[in-house]
Design an enzyme around this catalytic site. Structure first.
Site, mmCIF file in Angstrom:
data_model
loop_
_atom_site.group_PDB
_atom_site.id
_atom_site.type_symbol
_atom_site.label_atom_id
_atom_site.label_comp_id
_atom_site.label_asym_id
_atom_site.label_seq_id
_atom_site.Cartn_x
_atom_site.Cartn_y
_atom_site.Cartn_z
ATOM 1 N N ASP A 108 -1.411 9.662 3.295
ATOM 2 C CA ASP A 108 -2.649 8.884 3.246
ATOM 3 C C ASP A 108 -2.296 7.474 2.787
ATOM 4 O O ASP A 108 -1.884 7.270 1.645
ATOM 5 C CB ASP A 108 -3.624 9.553 2.274
ATOM 6 C CG ASP A 108 -5.004 8.911 2.281
ATOM 7 O OD1 ASP A 108 -5.106 7.736 2.676
ATOM 8 O OD2 ASP A 108 -5.975 9.581 1.867
ATOM 9 N N HIS A 109 -2.480 6.495 3.682
ATOM 10 C CA HIS A 109 -2.054 5.127 3.382
ATOM 11 C C HIS A 109 -2.928 4.462 2.321
ATOM 12 O O HIS A 109 -2.591 3.383 1.824
ATOM 13 C CB HIS A 109 -2.056 4.289 4.663
ATOM 14 C CG HIS A 109 -0.959 3.273 4.705
ATOM 15 N ND1 HIS A 109 -0.223 2.925 3.597
ATOM 16 C CD2 HIS A 109 -0.466 2.522 5.717
ATOM 17 C CE1 HIS A 109 0.669 2.000 3.922
ATOM 18 N NE2 HIS A 109 0.544 1.737 5.219
#
Length: 470
Positions: free
Chosen positions: A440-441
């Site tokens: 998850d950026h």
């Protein structure tokens, strides 16, 4: 049907273990149900004789509905009577029949919820004065008299909804939310569902009626039946198979869509030499101190992930959308994706970071075995932090895995194959694999994700680091 997992609204009855007339005892498992998360066995919470099974195997039942009735009183009724269907609540008798309502008899019990004094179909409605409950031989429900006479239109609320005055309309939570979002008062909606339950279609119909004046709605044209050729229908059925999506497969599909379009995914890959890890696996198998344990590459990969998390603790986190905060986890609940006959599930090893290699091996074996038997509990699939999915067992080199909702990262392990590889300046046959890390950026930037993936590879390329970095 009890709520066997937080947020679940229904379950499918897979198998009954008892039949009408059978004697049951407190704690005895009477049926197995499948929720959207797992298959669960339901125990009965009292002693008695089974009176009736209200739903057949394969039926999907809403949480809160009665699924089995049991005679718990003195054994005055013959077992043969238990095979009969449960008697419905009797209609109110004329006022002359009784001065006072008859006492309420003990009703069949809803598994997991104790004794219910209500009808098995819906909550009891208020009766006219002087009404008395009728006895039905198995159980009776008292209908209390009202202090004042009910008006002639007591069944209506002024808008033709069909709800009793002062009664909360019956509807499932998703339907209530839909009504709230559309600004529709459920009390004004005409219910068409079984037992007077308001459905999604009822809410949409009420919303459409509120927007479009009744007079402006044109009369629908008479439906013209379109003849269907039996030969064409049979040919289509022979070329297609339709599989209902429910249970684990349904919730997996919903979760993956939600994850893919809410969490910004980034995937990185690394290919490296794991020859030393494969040699270590063989050495551990031959170690008498580890006899009886399941030693395989997945065990060492899991250990390498835990070591890499220790070196990069910020990857072990979650995103709190409501608070707009990153929540760092000081524990690792390591998820292992498992393919089962009912679909893909991801149970996790609680506090995996505290376990020794032997304890981790035992936990992995138990987790996989329970999943394959379809006995994984909802609790075992909650609160995961990071997941491993082993696509290599299918001979697949790599992939771009989708995050398990609520987690920060997922690692896909590819097949381990002998390949030509440059080792110490010479081309040799070495065991090589590819890892793919999706993260998850919002939580993990490119630098942190790259360091984490590189550390996993470094441990597996030189497994002595399992000791030096731990």
């Amino acid at each position: 049907m009890p709520d066997v997992g937080e947020g679940l609204t229904e379950a499918e009855i897979l198998k009954w273990y008892v039949q009408p007339g059978d004697t049951v005892t407190d704690g005895q498992v009477v049926c197995e149900v499948e929720t959207a998360k797992a298959a669960v066995e339901l125990p009965i919470p009292f002693d008695g004789v089974v009176h009736a099974l209200l739903f057949e195997e394969g039926t999907t039942v809403d949480v809160g509905q009665v699924i089995i009735s049991v005679q718990t009183g003195a054994a005055e009724e013959a077992p043969a009577a238990a095979a009969a269907a449960p008697a419905p609540v009797a209609a109110p008798a004329p006022a002359e029949a009784a001065e006072e309502p008859a006492p309420a008899a003990r009703q069949p019990v809803l598994v997991g919820y104790g004794v219910s004094q209500a009808s098995t179909k819906r909550r009891p409605r208020k009766a006219v004065p002087g009404a008395a409950a009728a006895q039905n031989g198995t159980a009776a429900v008292a209908v209390p008299a009202q202090p004042e006479a009910a008006p002639a239109a007591a069944g209506l609320n002024g808008s033709g909804s069909g709800h009793s005055v002062g009664e909360r309309p019956l509807a499932k939570p998703p339907v209530r939310k839909l009504a709230k979002d559309l600004g529709i008062d459920l009390a004004s909606v005409v219910p068409t569902g079984e037992g007077g339950v308001v459905t999604r279609e009822d809410v949409h119909a009420a919303a459409a009626a509120a927007i479009t004046p009744q007079a402006a709605v044109p009369a629908p044209a008479p439906a013209v039946p379109v003849p269907v050729q039996p030969e064409a229908a049979a040919a289509r059925e022979a070329r297609e198979t339709r599989i209902p999506v429910k249970g684990v497969r349904k919730v997996t599909a919903q979760a993956m869509v939600g994850s893919a379009f809410t969490a910004p995914h980034v995937t990185e890959f690394i290919t490296f030499d794991v020859t030393r890890t494969m040699k270590l696996v063989q050495e551990l198998k031959d170690d008498p101190d580890l006899a009886g344990l399941r030693i395989n590459p997945l065990l060492l990969i899991a250990k390498a992930v835990l070591v890499a998390i220790r070196r990069n603790p910020d990857v072990n986190a979650s995103w709190d959308e409501a608070a707009q905060e990153i929540v760092l986890k000081h524990y690792v609940n390591l998820g292992i994706a498992a393919a089962t006959p009912r679909g893909l599930i991801v149970p996790n090893i609680k506090d995996a970071h505290t376990k020794t290699l032997g304890e981790l091996s035992t936990a992995l074996s138990e987790l996989v075995g329970t999943a394959r038997e379809g006995k994984t509990s909802p609790a075992d699939m909650q609160n995961g932090t990071i997941t491993i999915t082993n696509v290599g067992v299918f001979g697949v080199d790599t992939g771009t895995p989708i995050l398990n909702p609520g987690e920060s990262a997922i690692l896909a392990v590819g097949a381990i194959k002998l390949q030509p590889w440059v080792h110490k300046g010479k081309v040799k046959a070495r065991h090589v694999t590819t890892l793919a890390l999706s993260f998850d950026h919002r939580l993990i930037d490119g630098e942190l994700g790259s360091k984490f993936l590189a550390d996993i590879a470094a441990v597996l390329e030189h497994p002595r680091r399992l000791v030096t970095w731990s």
